[in-house]
Design an enzyme around this catalytic site. Structure first.
Site, mmCIF file in Angstrom:
data_model
loop_
_atom_site.group_PDB
_atom_site.id
_atom_site.type_symbol
_atom_site.label_atom_id
_atom_site.label_comp_id
_atom_site.label_asym_id
_atom_site.label_seq_id
_atom_site.Cartn_x
_atom_site.Cartn_y
_atom_site.Cartn_z
ATOM 1 N N HIS A 119 -12.369 63.172 96.888
ATOM 2 C CA HIS A 119 -10.896 63.323 96.833
ATOM 3 C C HIS A 119 -10.313 62.675 95.572
ATOM 4 C CE1 HIS A 119 -11.254 64.193 101.215
ATOM 5 N NE2 HIS A 119 -12.126 63.205 101.161
ATOM 6 N N SER A 151 -1.627 64.558 67.499
ATOM 7 C CA SER A 151 -0.333 65.164 67.764
ATOM 8 C C SER A 151 0.472 65.114 66.477
ATOM 9 C CB SER A 151 0.379 64.391 68.874
ATOM 10 O OG SER A 151 1.774 64.516 68.723
ATOM 11 N N LYS A 209 -2.088 59.816 69.542
ATOM 12 C CA LYS A 209 -2.716 60.778 70.452
ATOM 13 C C LYS A 209 -4.100 61.243 70.007
ATOM 14 C CE LYS A 209 -1.161 62.562 73.760
ATOM 15 N NZ LYS A 209 -0.032 63.390 74.113
ATOM 16 N N GLU A 266 -9.779 71.250 77.328
ATOM 17 C CA GLU A 266 -8.727 72.030 77.999
ATOM 18 C C GLU A 266 -8.959 73.524 77.826
ATOM 19 O OE1 GLU A 266 -4.635 69.804 77.522
ATOM 20 O OE2 GLU A 266 -5.913 69.411 75.795
#
Ligand code: ARG
Length: 444
Positions: A140, A261, A267, A274
């Protein structure tokens, strides 16, 4: 009509397979006396030249010529004249395209199998390096029990092993030659389908001409297998996204696989992970598209089937890229072992070990041990302490049967090392699994 009818923009990539099929067909026509040796030689020589021209990018594709089969034949006619027209004896574009697409699919499976093996190699190397590296195991996405990072990577090795098995099954089933089924009913010419099948590396000719020209199961089965394979990559991609986030900080992707970024200088975005996570959408789209193309088609060939290739080509490109990126990310990623180990001990991850100790060391039934452990965890939580920071007296106040020996199972290291059952996370077992996997990988 010209634009809706044409498939050359997509199927030109089949040219090598188309020409290989034509050569096999031509040699068979000569061997069976259907074509003269002179015509056969002219055709084979011409096909070589057409192949070179297309490979060099010299052929201008024209939608009026519809598909790759017509382009090759038309160019052959320019080069060798009338004999070109004899190549299509005892053949139709229907068996031709089925043959080409099968050859392409088979080659794609072979390429992917090699790529998957390289990925397994990367997983094994990193798993061996991290056979002792502790991390929290989750259920979980809540801390459950300590595991090792090596064990976690080996879980993916197993998924890839099954992916390769599914592709191998698909390859074995597809490897029957449709060539010589002609338009749908076979042919009255005395052809030798066994000869062309063998020349093209097929195990045998297909048994039914109607089925042969209308079957795209092989592509659907390939897409089904690829969906599972892409799903596995997307799960690992998701884990990389989670693990690289500041809240976890378990791993750091190399500069090659992260981006910055334009506004936030700090970043490091896991873009490649992704994208791997997202590419499954395209692979799944291909499966759905092809299934809908085939649904309800009466036998045998219908032009609907021309829509079969674009989704499959796209899915294979998407998956191939995903796999290359994932292999690179796994090879390069840096592990923060201290952070992982600290997280492995957080959240009372050794509570199960305490309960197991109560069963073994104090002979409690597991259900009672579970209850006693719950009370001890609650006490530790109230004090903001770890389990091993409680005193023996604290624990004995909850259950008098607890002895000093309990402390031997409360550490994260001891917990992981104790999971020695076959397939378990104990470093000893993980090393054994890696050894077995290395042997299997070199045996194939
Ligand atoms: N371009 C067609 C395809 O990809 C080739 C077969 C065409 N056959 C026909 N009878 N129109 O499916």
């Amino acid at each position: 009509m010209k634009n809706i009818n044409a498939s050359i923009d997509i199927d030109h990539v089949l040219f090598r397979h188309d020409i290989a099929g034509s050569k096999a067909h031509c040699r068979m026509l000569v061997a069976t006396g259907i074509l003269t040796a002179a015509d056969g030689e002219a055709i084979l020589g011409g096909l070589d030249q057409v192949e070179e021209e297309i490979a060099r990018g010299e052929m201008a594709f024209d939608p009026a010529l519809e598909d790759i089969h017509m382009h090759v034949e038309s160019r052959l006619r320019d080069l060798i004249g009338e004999a070109a027209g004899r190549l299509h004896t005892a053949r139709s574009r229907n068996d031709q395209v089925a043959t080409d697409f099968k050859l392409w699919t088979r080659a794609a499976i072979d390429r992917l199998d090699a790529d998957l093996q390289a990925f397994q190699q990367a997983l094994l190397d990193r798993a061996e390096e991290h056979a002792d590296t502790l991390m929290p195991g989750f259920t979980h996405l809540q801390t459950a029990q300590p595991v090792t990072f090596g064990h976690h990577l080996m879980a993916y090795y197993e998924m890839i092993r099954r992916d390769r098995g599914r592709l191998a099954d698909c390859r074995a089933r597809l490897n029957e030659s449709p060539l010589g089924s002609a338009a749908l009913a076979g042919t009255s010419f005395p052809i030798d389908r066994h000869m062309t099948a063998a020349a093209l590396g097929f195990d045998r000719p297909t048994a039914n001409s109607l089925d042969a020209v209308s079957d795209r199961d092989f592509a659907l089965e390939f897409m089904a297998a690829l969906n599972l394979a892409a799903m596995h990559l997307s799960r690992l991609a998701e884990e990389l996204v989670v693990w690289t986030s500041a809240g976890f900080g378990f791993v750091r992707l190399s500069d090659s696989f992260s981006t910055g970024s334009s506004i936030m200088p700090q970043k490091r975005n896991p873009d490649a992970a992704e994208l791997v996570r997202a590419k499954l959408g395209r692979v799944n789209g291909a499966y759905q598209t092809l299934l809908m193309v085939m649904k309800g088609l009466p036998l045998a060939y219908s032009k609907d089937m021309q829509e079969d290739k674009e989704p499959v080509f796209d899915a294979v490109e998407a998956y191939t890229l995903s796999l290359a990126a994932m292999t690179g990310m796994v090879q390069d990623l840096r592990v923060d072992a201290a952070k992982m180990a600290a997280a492995a001990g957080a959240g009372y991850s050794t509570a199960t070990d305490l309960a197991d100790w109560l069963v073994r060391g104090a002979n409690l039934p597991f259900r009672d041990a579970h209850h006693v452990t719950g009370r001890i965890v609650k006490l530790a939580e109230d004090r903001g302490a770890a389990l091993e920071d409680l005193s023996l007296a604290d624990m004995q106040a909850i259950d008098a049967r607890i002895t000093e020996d309990v402390f031997s199972v409360l550490s994260v290291e001891a917990s992981a090392a104790s999971r020695t059952s076959f397939g378990g996370t104990a470093p000893r077992q993980v090393r054994q699994a890696i050894k077995t996997a290395r042997q299997a990988l070199t045996a194939r």
